[in-house]
Design an enzyme around this catalytic site. Structure first.
Site, PDB file in Angstrom:
ATOM      1  CE  LYS B  78      -3.887   1.685   2.992  1.00 14.17           C
ATOM      2  NZ  LYS B  78      -4.833   1.978   4.039  1.00 14.17           N
ATOM      3  CB  SER B 153      -8.089   3.370   2.449  1.00 18.05           C
ATOM      4  OG  SER B 153      -6.806   2.561   3.853  1.00 18.05           O
ATOM      5  CB  SER B 177      -8.419   0.197   5.570  1.00 18.27           C
ATOM      6  OG  SER B 177      -9.134   1.975   5.518  1.00 18.27           O
TER       7      SER B 177
END
Lengths: 491, 484
Positions: B78, B153, B177
């Site tokens: 990420k 996310s 997330s």
């Protein structure tokens, strides 16, 4: 003019003498090229996290205890949020709350001129991190040096209502506080380098008035004298404003060392909201009763207590005791000499006299250091001074020769007895030998002897000088007096 | 079957058996990313050169017999995890040009484990969002239907694993997330106990809630990655002393006698009927396998989202203060210092980030602090205590991961509250620091539904074991997106 009384609250920031910064491993030092002691953590790069410096925490704990503070079982770091270019993270890690700081509700005793002491209450002793420094670039514009960012900083704030009521007390508070910090070895106390920074909050009110006046905060005070003068100046300035029917404006003022006056820096329009909250990146510090007691037990005797003891037990004057205790290493040197059998008054005289003078001439900082620099950098050990005083006491050498011997041993580190022996400096105390020299001098200066006997007694000193010259100062002075008189009268 | 179809465990086995080289594996994924990621938009930055370099280092480990359980298996990160020399944007324009000079702790760990880093995946800007639509660059797409969001996310990390562009990925989880996008993309996502994976190098959002965690196609793969990245880190003060997670016994569990709490609050009307039915069906299957279920009530769950939307923005408002354009990233000029800062932050932060900074600033303001932040922390403690209480009796708390399946891109933009409620089921684990895992448990409307298991603090190994036995108990192989 009506009588106005002064009130001073003191906010002191002391940079801690740790090896590394508060939350990273960058070294702590003064000066150097900008941004050479930085890392991702103290630059506040995204994703970095703080790891508290344990030595810094311990130093604040010791200071808190030395300042007679309470210590909480848990103490939390908070974030103080505001934007400024010298603040890398957009917040400063600090400590908030009445009873949360590592130390709270303490006091420091300061000596008064009349020999009594006064207690100055302390509200808090807390740990935070220093900011960077803004620099104006030669080509215009500004730069930021983050070398100082993240240096461990201890904040010591006096209580309200303020106990400090005149400029001398303000100065004395700072003197005592600085000495205490030096004794504890937690700060190098260099006001001129900014490692000890003092910001008094100064207000005046009519004598007898109950409410305190509007305060101004004074910055850029980098000496004791500046603190004293600053408080005096503000007292006068504020009193005159009030007397003239004006008001004191709450503002931050700077101190101009050249003009010895304060100038407006910025007006405090409103209290800034720092949005303090516990720093979620840091876990609370814990202090157990055992840890607190162990630290308390390990505290050194503090300067004021030491000075009082020297006066009471050793019969030293307040001045002598004050000079001896101003520096911990200096006091320890003195105590070591006393422990080796030296006479307190004699050792004190040699230390505060010739030794201090020679150290200063040699550029040593014995009188301003916080550590045992005397022991580290000078070849003169307590034993030297004790032996020297014993040689004088025994009549082996005269005081005058002793000064010479001191100079030699300061340079060479040799023991005074060795110097006396190798250089043949032993005092001539044989009456016959001294008398022989005196008679010789009188013979050689028959004319002056004649005048002396005719009543010009002032010439006696001349003869003493001649005898000393002939003996390279080694003749016992008392014996010289006696023998000269005899020689002059009999010839 | 192509290499990219193999899961991490299978790839590791092939690598150790020298059936395939680390370079071949990395090249296979790089080439698939190059040809296919245009459909999913899961990567913000692909680091082909770095991945190949890592692959060579991994091969050296394998050749010297020093390979570990995942050596040579590539991972996608990420883009809020700092990578030395590789752009790290947090999907924000304010970090458009930022190249960290250091690696996050987890990246160091991946290098040590010999896991090549393929690149950086898309996210909601600064991990604020649940759909990946808040990326300042582009939305990512759900491999099950590219008109739908992958969740967020960590949407890019979920899409990359689901679309077989990477066998494993790392996400970060502040309120769900990792787990929510895993659920929406039909993969496994695990948030370890707070403090078992170092946060050093993770760009902070809500520091007391943030946790890096692994995503994979199955529980075993995910557990192996958890093992690789976990452990105490002296650079993170909140890192736990016995942080290392072991994957050694992940396959040893059994469903027989396992007790699960079913909080009725997480099976209520907020949960889409199709999702609820899917989870209930799975529960029936697991009951037949010997697991026990009991409905419980954890009433503080009702305040989870509200509490979360005070604590996380409050911390974020402070964490994001460092983005002032002075030391890194682009800078826009304004009037004086404050003008520069206002211009930089005003123009380069996206709307959701600015909204949360404002909410958080407000919540921390003098006069409001007690009513909001302090109160929220009290509710948080209460919520954690309620969960801890149920862990006395149950192995795990079980619920749907997300109240809904994947929804159309742009479908909820007019309903921001709905989008925030999506974290309803996942938030409690962040509040209490509990380990929590989402794994696929079936389909609703042909879209993946995730089941959420949450266990006690430090119960990560046991939770992974339980999740593995649930995965087995549900009795089906990994289901690929139909498009593949």
């Amino acid at each position: 003019m009506s009588e106005y009384v002064l009130s001073v609250g003191m906010e002191v920031h002391a940079e801690l003498r740790t090896e590394s910064k508060m939350f990273c491993r960058c070294p702590v030092a003064f000066g150097g090229m900008p941004n050479t002691r930085v890392c991702p953590v103290c630059l506040g790069l995204p994703g970095t996290l703080p790891v508290p410096n344990r030595a810094a925490v311990q130093m604040v704990l010791r200071t808190a205890l030395a300042l007679n503070c309470q210590v909480p079982a848990h103490s939390v770091f908070h974030r103080k949020n505001y934007f400024y270019p010298d603040l890398p993270k957009g917040y400063q890690v600090s400590q908030y709350g009445e009873t949360n700081p590592i130390g709270y509700y303490g006091y420091l005793e300061i000596p008064k001129l009349d020999g009594t002491t006064k207690r100055i209450k302390i509200r808090r002793v807390h740990l935070e991190e220093d900011t960077g420094k803004l620099l104006h670039l030669p080509g215009g514009g500004s730069g930021v040096d983050y070398n100082r960012a993240g240096v461990p900083l201890m904040e010591i704030v006096t209580d309200f209502p303020p106990d400090i009521e005149d400029p001398d007390e303000a100065k004395e508070y700072l003197v005592q506080l600085r000495q205490t910090l030096l004794y504890l070895g937690v700060c190098d106390g260099k006001m001129e380098e900014g490692s000890l920074r003092c910001e008094p909050n100064i207000s005046v009110r009519l004598a007898g008035a109950e409410t305190y006046g509007t305060k101004t905060e004074l910055k850029n005070l980098n000496s004791f004298r500046a603190v004293q003068l600053g408080c005096m100046f503000e007292k006068k300035r504020q009193s005159e404003l009030l007397e003239g029917g004006s008001k004191v404006v709450q503002e931050t003022r700077g101190w101009n060392e050249q003009t010895e006056s304060s100038f407006l820096m910025r007006v405090k329009e409103s209290e800034q909201d720092y949005r303090y909250f516990p720093d979620p990146d840091l876990i609370p510090m814990e202090f157990t009763p055992e840890q607190i007691e162990a630290e308390r037990a390990a505290l050194p005797e503090l300067p004021l207590a030491k000075s009082t003891r020297y006066q009471k037990d050793l019969g030293l004057s307040p001045y002598d005791a004050g000079v001896l205790t101003a520096d911990r290493a200096w006091a320890e040197f003195f105590e070591s000499a006393i422990g080796q059998g030296g006479d307190a008054k004699q050792v004190c005289n040699w230390m505060n006299g010739d030794f201090a003078k020679l150290l200063n001439e040699a550029g040593e900082t014995a009188l301003t250091s916080g550590e045992a620099t005397v022991g580290k950098t000078s070849k003169v050990r307590p034993g030297h001074i004790v032996e020297l005083t014993k040689l004088i006491e025994a009549g082996t050498i005269s005081g005058k020769i002793a000064k010479e011997v001191f100079g030699d041993m300061f340079t060479s580190g040799s023991m005074p007895s060795e110097l006396v022996k190798s250089k043949g400096l032993t005092q001539i105390s044989d009456p016959a030998e001294v008398l022989a020299v005196c008679e010789e001098v009188v013979r050689e200066n028959a004319g002056q002897a004649e005048q002396y006997r005719a009543g010009k007694e002032g010439l006696f000193g001349f003869f003493v000088g001649q005898v000393m010259k002939k003996t390279q100062g080694r003749a016992n002075p008392a014996l010289v007096q006696e023998s000269l008189k005899k020689a002059l009268e009999t010839q | 079957m192509s290499l990219t179809q193999l899961n991490a465990t299978e790839l590791a086995r092939s690598l150790r058996a020298r059936e395939v080289s680390a370079r071949e594996v990395v090249d296979a994924f790089l080439s698939r990313i190059e040809s296919e990621d245009a459909h999913y938009k899961s990567f913000l930055t692909v680091d082909a050169e770095g991945a190949r370099r890592d692959a060579d280092a991994a091969q050296a480990l394998l050749d010297n017999g020093k390979g570990g359980p995942l050596t040579g298996v590539p991972v996608a990160l990420k883009d809020n995890i700092s990578t030395n020399g590789l752009r790290t944007t947090c999907a924000s324009k304010i970090l458009d040009t930022y190249v960290p000079p250091f690696d996050a702790h987890v990246v160091e760990r991946l290098h040590a484990a010999g896991c090549p880093v393929l690149g950086k995946t898309n996210l909601d800007e600064f991990a604020m969002g649940a759909s990946c639509e808040n990326s300042a660059y582009f939305p990512s797409r759900n491999p099950w239907d590219t008109d739908l969001v992958p969740g967020g996310s960590s949407g890019g990390s979920a899409a990359a694993v689901s679309a077989e562009l990477a066998p494993l990925s790392l996400g970060s989880d502040t309120g769900g997330s990792i787990r929510q996008p895993a659920s929406l993309c039909g993969i496994v996502g695990f948030k370890p106990t707070y403090g078992r994976v170092s946060r050093y190098g993770l760009v902070a959002f809500g520091s007391s809630l943030d946790q890096i965690g692994p995503m994979g196609r199955n529980v075993e793969d995910t557990a192996l990655l958890a093992e690789a990245i976990s452990g105490h880190d002296a650079m993170d003060s909140t890192s736990l002393p016995n942080a290392a997670i072991s994957a050694a016994e992940v396959k040893q569990g059994t469903l027989k006698g396992k007790k699960f709490a079913l909080p009725k609050e997480l099976f209520a009307d907020e949960i889409d009927a199709g999702v609820r039915e899917c989870v209930e069906l799975a529960i029936e299957t697991l009951t037949r396998e010997g697991a026990q279920f009991q409905e419980v009530s954890l009433p503080s769950i009702a305040y989870g989202v509200t509490t979360y939307y005070i604590i996380a923005p409050a911390e974020a408002s402070s964490n994001l203060a460092r983005f002032d354009g002075i030391r890194f990233g682009p800078r826009l000029e304004g009037e004086g210092h404050i003008g520069n800062v206002a211009e930089t932050r005003g123009k380069l932060f996206g709307p959701e980030v600015k909204l949360r900074i404002m909410v958080g600033t407000y919540a921390l303001s003098a006069g409001y602090y007690d009513a909001y932040y302090l109160r929220a922390q009290q509710v948080r403690a209460l919520m954690a205590a309620e969960f801890e209480q149920s862990f006395q009796e149950f192995d795990a708390v079980l619920s749907p991961t997300s109240p809904v399946v994947a929804f159309p891109i742009g479908g909820l933009v007019d309903d921001p509250m709905q989008l925030k409620l999506i974290d309803f089921c996942t938030i409690p684990a962040n509040m209490g620091g509990f380990p929590s895992i989402s794994l696929p448990c079936g389909l609703s409307n042909d879209l993946p539904v995730g089941m959420l298991l949450t266990g006690p603090v430090m119960g990560d190994e046991k939770l992974l074991q339980t999740a593995y036995s649930v995965e087995r108990g549900l009795g089906r192989d990994y289901r690929r997106p139909p498009i593949l």
